[in-house]
Design a protein around this motif. Structure first.
Motif, PDB file in Angstrom:
ATOM      1  N   PRO A   1       0.837  -1.200   0.000  1.00  0.00           N
ATOM      2  CA  PRO A   1       0.000   0.000   0.000  1.00  0.00           C
ATOM      3  C   PRO A   1       0.872   1.250   0.000  1.00  0.00           C
ATOM      4  N   PRO A   2       0.384   2.366  -0.430  1.00  0.00           N
ATOM      5  CA  PRO A   2      -0.956   2.504  -1.007  1.00  0.00           C
ATOM      6  C   PRO A   2      -0.991   1.977  -2.442  1.00  0.00           C
TER       7      PRO A   2
ATOM      8  N   ASP B   1      -2.900   9.575   0.218  1.00  0.00           N
ATOM      9  CA  ASP B   1      -3.368   8.275   0.689  1.00  0.00           C
ATOM     10  C   ASP B   1      -4.352   8.528   1.817  1.00  0.00           C
TER      11      ASP B   1
END
Length: 152
Positions: free
Chosen positions: A39-40, A87
């Motif tokens: 992630p992200p 994010d």
């Protein structure tokens, strides 16, 4: 407070964006992309890249990250743009803000091999970025077109 005026929580105002680079490499009508492992945007296709280390130039960071993620050796030609990457969690709260600095690189040697933070790596035909067949990270197609125009 000025931060609140711009929709930023006071606790977030004390934090700063993180500077990272992305390496844009083109070869014979193709662009080098990695499928992100973490992630992200895990699972999406984007440019190799990562955080700039203290004392490292943008170009050095781009080349280091490129090699770590793909095994490709390149030379850095020029910084050509920067984009914001926000994010957010499921409630919309900001977790991280990265400023991604795009560095145009020229392939020197190597065949792409996924390493470090990459699930996969491959040369993708530029025209394939417009078909919707790949789950691309935000701005990848636009930045690839911009970089390709500069590279030629």
């Amino acid at each position: 407070m000025a931060a609140e005026k711009h929709g930023i929580e006071p606790a977030q105002a004390a934090r700063r964006p993180i500077v990272a680079t992305i390496a844009t490499v083109f070869k014979a009508g193709h662009v080098l992309l990695v499928r992100r492992a973490n992630p992200p945007e895990a699972g999406t296709w984007g440019f190799p890249g990562g955080k700039v280390e203290l004392g490292e130039s943008l170009e050095q960071a781009a080349l280091r990250e490129l090699f770590e993620e793909t095994g490709i050796d390149a030379t850095a030609r020029k910084v050509f743009t920067a984009v914001d990457a926000f994010d957010r969690d499921e409630t919309g709260a900001l977790r991280h803000h990265h400023v991604l600095v795009a560095v145009l690189c020229s392939w020197v040697a190597g065949e792409p091999v996924a390493g470090d933070d990459a699930l996969e790596v491959r040369w993708v035909p530029l025209h394939a970025l417009e078909t919707g067949d790949l789950d691309l990270s935000r701005d990848v197609a636009r930045l690839a077109r911009l970089g390709a125009d500069i590279a030629t």
